[in-house]
Design a protein around this motif. Structure first.
Motif, PDB file in Angstrom:
ATOM      1  N   ALA A  70      55.297  74.348  25.482  1.00 45.53           N
ATOM      2  CA  ALA A  70      56.505  74.444  26.329  1.00 45.53           C
ATOM      3  C   ALA A  70      56.734  73.278  27.300  1.00 45.53           C
ATOM      4  O   ALA A  70      57.732  73.075  27.822  1.00 45.53           O
ATOM      5  CB  ALA A  70      56.132  75.625  27.184  1.00 45.53           C
ATOM      6  N   LEU A  71      55.562  72.325  27.561  1.00 44.89           N
ATOM      7  CA  LEU A  71      55.708  71.297  28.541  1.00 44.89           C
ATOM      8  C   LEU A  71      56.271  70.006  27.754  1.00 44.89           C
ATOM      9  O   LEU A  71      57.067  69.201  28.404  1.00 44.89           O
ATOM     10  CB  LEU A  71      54.340  70.843  28.851  1.00 44.89           C
ATOM     11  CG  LEU A  71      53.683  71.502  30.000  1.00 44.89           C
ATOM     12  CD1 LEU A  71      52.153  71.014  30.315  1.00 44.89           C
ATOM     13  CD2 LEU A  71      54.339  71.042  31.388  1.00 44.89           C
ATOM     14  N   ILE A  72      56.348  69.944  26.482  1.00 38.65           N
ATOM     15  CA  ILE A  72      56.762  68.656  25.744  1.00 38.65           C
ATOM     16  C   ILE A  72      58.342  68.491  25.945  1.00 38.65           C
ATOM     17  O   ILE A  72      59.209  69.608  26.141  1.00 38.65           O
ATOM     18  CB  ILE A  72      56.441  68.573  24.513  1.00 38.65           C
ATOM     19  CG1 ILE A  72      56.823  69.770  23.410  1.00 38.65           C
ATOM     20  CG2 ILE A  72      55.070  68.368  24.216  1.00 38.65           C
ATOM     21  CD1 ILE A  72      56.849  69.439  22.151  1.00 38.65           C
ATOM     22  N   VAL A  73      58.852  67.381  26.173  1.00 39.85           N
ATOM     23  CA  VAL A  73      60.068  67.031  26.444  1.00 39.85           C
ATOM     24  C   VAL A  73      60.489  65.595  25.364  1.00 39.85           C
ATOM     25  O   VAL A  73      59.798  65.037  25.165  1.00 39.85           O
ATOM     26  CB  VAL A  73      60.357  66.403  27.741  1.00 39.85           C
ATOM     27  CG1 VAL A  73      61.816  65.898  27.967  1.00 39.85           C
ATOM     28  CG2 VAL A  73      59.879  67.448  28.802  1.00 39.85           C
ATOM     29  N   ALA A  74      61.475  66.431  24.513  1.00 38.70           N
ATOM     30  CA  ALA A  74      61.895  65.385  23.312  1.00 38.70           C
ATOM     31  C   ALA A  74      62.500  64.151  24.285  1.00 38.70           C
ATOM     32  O   ALA A  74      63.322  64.268  25.026  1.00 38.70           O
ATOM     33  CB  ALA A  74      62.686  65.909  22.425  1.00 38.70           C
ATOM     34  N   VAL A  75      62.024  63.100  23.814  1.00 34.31           N
ATOM     35  CA  VAL A  75      62.734  61.845  24.280  1.00 34.31           C
ATOM     36  C   VAL A  75      62.812  60.608  23.235  1.00 34.31           C
ATOM     37  O   VAL A  75      62.140  60.703  22.293  1.00 34.31           O
ATOM     38  CB  VAL A  75      61.620  61.111  25.379  1.00 34.31           C
ATOM     39  CG1 VAL A  75      61.668  61.918  26.750  1.00 34.31           C
ATOM     40  CG2 VAL A  75      60.255  60.699  24.864  1.00 34.31           C
ATOM     41  N   GLY A  76      64.036  59.838  23.648  1.00 31.25           N
ATOM     42  CA  GLY A  76      64.208  58.879  22.334  1.00 31.25           C
ATOM     43  C   GLY A  76      64.956  57.664  23.186  1.00 31.25           C
ATOM     44  O   GLY A  76      64.908  57.530  24.476  1.00 31.25           O
ATOM     45  N   PRO A  77      65.307  56.659  22.240  1.00 36.17           N
ATOM     46  CA  PRO A  77      66.096  55.598  22.928  1.00 36.17           C
ATOM     47  C   PRO A  77      67.067  55.842  23.886  1.00 36.17           C
ATOM     48  O   PRO A  77      67.796  56.798  23.830  1.00 36.17           O
ATOM     49  CB  PRO A  77      66.727  55.089  21.798  1.00 36.17           C
ATOM     50  CG  PRO A  77      65.907  55.414  20.575  1.00 36.17           C
ATOM     51  CD  PRO A  77      65.463  56.816  20.776  1.00 36.17           C
ATOM     52  N   GLY A  78      66.981  55.141  25.149  1.00 39.42           N
ATOM     53  CA  GLY A  78      67.997  55.565  26.246  1.00 39.42           C
ATOM     54  C   GLY A  78      67.121  56.488  27.137  1.00 39.42           C
ATOM     55  O   GLY A  78      67.792  56.437  28.378  1.00 39.42           O
ATOM     56  N   ALA A  79      66.489  57.062  26.882  1.00 40.83           N
ATOM     57  CA  ALA A  79      65.969  58.003  28.091  1.00 40.83           C
ATOM     58  C   ALA A  79      64.774  57.131  28.892  1.00 40.83           C
ATOM     59  O   ALA A  79      64.426  56.371  28.633  1.00 40.83           O
ATOM     60  CB  ALA A  79      64.986  59.104  27.145  1.00 40.83           C
ATOM     61  N   SER A  80      64.600  57.799  30.015  1.00 41.76           N
ATOM     62  CA  SER A  80      63.740  57.613  31.148  1.00 41.76           C
ATOM     63  C   SER A  80      63.345  58.582  32.028  1.00 41.76           C
ATOM     64  O   SER A  80      63.637  59.887  31.837  1.00 41.76           O
ATOM     65  CB  SER A  80      64.697  56.451  32.124  1.00 41.76           C
ATOM     66  OG  SER A  80      65.605  57.321  32.740  1.00 41.76           O
ATOM     67  N   ALA A  83      58.775  61.851  31.207  1.00 41.28           N
ATOM     68  CA  ALA A  83      57.995  62.065  29.922  1.00 41.28           C
ATOM     69  C   ALA A  83      58.007  60.750  29.319  1.00 41.28           C
ATOM     70  O   ALA A  83      57.020  60.707  28.198  1.00 41.28           O
ATOM     71  CB  ALA A  83      59.121  63.034  29.204  1.00 41.28           C
ATOM     72  N   VAL A  84      58.876  59.940  29.260  1.00 42.96           N
ATOM     73  CA  VAL A  84      58.733  58.702  28.753  1.00 42.96           C
ATOM     74  C   VAL A  84      57.510  57.921  29.273  1.00 42.96           C
ATOM     75  O   VAL A  84      56.669  57.324  28.301  1.00 42.96           O
ATOM     76  CB  VAL A  84      59.957  57.601  29.095  1.00 42.96           C
ATOM     77  CG1 VAL A  84      59.828  56.484  28.375  1.00 42.96           C
ATOM     78  CG2 VAL A  84      61.068  58.070  28.502  1.00 42.96           C
ATOM     79  N   ARG A  85      57.196  58.127  30.368  1.00 46.53           N
ATOM     80  CA  ARG A  85      55.734  57.410  30.844  1.00 46.53           C
ATOM     81  C   ARG A  85      54.716  58.024  30.317  1.00 46.53           C
ATOM     82  O   ARG A  85      53.771  57.206  29.890  1.00 46.53           O
ATOM     83  CB  ARG A  85      55.842  57.517  32.538  1.00 46.53           C
ATOM     84  CG  ARG A  85      56.478  56.720  33.178  1.00 46.53           C
ATOM     85  CD  ARG A  85      56.126  56.694  34.463  1.00 46.53           C
ATOM     86  NE  ARG A  85      56.922  55.898  35.558  1.00 46.53           N
ATOM     87  CZ  ARG A  85      58.184  55.842  35.852  1.00 46.53           C
ATOM     88  NH1 ARG A  85      58.841  56.779  35.681  1.00 46.53           N
ATOM     89  NH2 ARG A  85      58.671  54.701  36.508  1.00 46.53           N
TER      90      ARG A  85
END
Length: 148
Positions: A70-80, A83-85
């Motif tokens: 439930a916590l995970i956040v999908a992140v990819g190029p351009g995200a900030s 979650a990216v940290r």
């Protein structure tokens, strides 16, 4: 077929070090004000059951499969953001590099994600979705696609 939820680490009050910072980054990404210090103390201990309640999960303060999912956040190029940290922290842990995560999913992060996905036998798309998050946090990779 293996239960992929059981592959997530169980993290609770008193836990320290990996994967607590990643948990804290994900809590921040979900709007909770917690300090990323690698200690599952009172602040994190208050945020976890509060988040669990918002997701209809048992609010026992224990982070295991369902809470991680439930916590995970999908992140990819351009995200900030936080979650990216969290992703960058995972790579920092693996490489032992001293640089702090900057929270920007730029070319270096994308390259690291793609290399990790390739080495882990995951779909190489440069996006940190559920399978890649789980492989990063648990260190378990090769069997994830078969178990899903």
């Amino acid at each position: 077929m293996a239960d992929t939820h059981s592959r997530w680490p169980t993290t609770r009050q008193g836990s320290t070090r990996h994967p607590v910072p990643t948990l804290q980054y994900l809590l921040r990404a979900r709007g909770h004000t917690v300090t990323v210090d690698g200690v599952f103390g009172a602040q994190t201990g208050d945020a976890v059951p509060a988040y669990q309640r918002t997701r209809g999960l048992p609010d026992n303060g224990v982070v295991c499969g369902d809470t991680w999912q439930a916590l995970i956040v999908a992140v990819g190029p351009g995200a900030s953001g936080s979650a990216v940290r969290g992703v960058q922290h995972e790579f920092r842990q693996r490489a032992g590099t001293p640089s702090d995560p900057d929270g920007i999913f730029g070319p270096a992060t994308e390259s690291a994600v793609r290399a990790f996905q390739s080495g882990a036998g995951l779909t190489v798309d440069g996006v940190v979705g559920p399978e890649t998050w789980q492989a990063l946090v648990t260190g378990v990779a090769g069997e994830l696609r078969q178990a899903a």
